[in-house]
Design an enzyme around this catalytic site. Structure first.
Site, PDB file in Angstrom:
ATOM      1  CG  ASN A 293      -2.865  -2.933   3.357  1.00 31.08           C
ATOM      2  OD1 ASN A 293      -2.398  -3.593   2.436  1.00 31.08           O
ATOM      3  ND2 ASN A 293      -3.866  -3.382   4.099  1.00 31.08           N
TER       4      ASN A 293
ATOM      5  CD  GLU B 159      -4.793   4.108  -0.870  1.00 34.67           C
ATOM      6  OE1 GLU B 159      -4.265   3.503   0.087  1.00 34.67           O
ATOM      7  OE2 GLU B 159      -5.997   4.003  -1.139  1.00 34.67           O
TER       8      GLU B 159
END
Ligand code: THU
Length: 133
Positions: free
Chosen positions: A42, A55
């Site tokens: 992130n 992701e």
């Protein structure tokens, strides 16, 4: 690539998390059909809105390198790099997965104690809206 190997890749990815605002470090490792692994972490932003989840970083990393055929993703995350709890993917990331992956795509959530929870994308985002709609 084994599931535990993919989770180890996700843990390595989390080391690069840039999360000065939340302190929540996430790592993802995306497996392609031909066995390549793309990592993502992130990356937060002072304006909050531009923050990108681990992701999506992994998926965009892979797509930008020309890969679009994925079989699985491993995810770990937690406060200050501790992985005491499972870290399920947010709704936006599930939708991005659905752009490139079918309902059988595997999502492996890892925890510090070695426990693993596995879902199919079809379970976490049933009836996904996609290009066939
Ligand atoms: N985050 C991820 O990277 N993936 C998820 O699936 C959930 C949330 C990040 C976004 C933000 O940087 C931090 O975790 C706290 O929400």
């Amino acid at each position: 690539m084994t599931i535990s190997g993919l989770i180890a890749e996700a843990k390595a990815a989390a080391k690069n998390a840039y999360a000065p605002y939340s302190g929540f470090h996430v790592g993802a490792a995306l497996l392609t059909a031909d066995g390549k692994v793309y990592r993502g972490c992130n990356i937060e932003n002072a304006a909050f809105g531009p923050t990108v989840c681990a992701e999506r970083t992994a998926i965009f990393h892979a797509v930008s390198e020309g890969d679009r055929d994925f079989t699985a993703i491993a995810i770990v995350g937690g406060a200050n790099g501790s992985f005491d709890k499972f870290c399920p993917p947010c709704g936006v990331c599930r939708q991005v997965m659905a752009e490139f992956c079918g309902p059988a795509f595997m999502i492996h959530l890892g925890r510090a104690d070695g426990a693993v929870k596995t879902f199919k994308l079809g379970e976490l985002l049933p009836e996904a809206f996609d290009m066939t709609d």
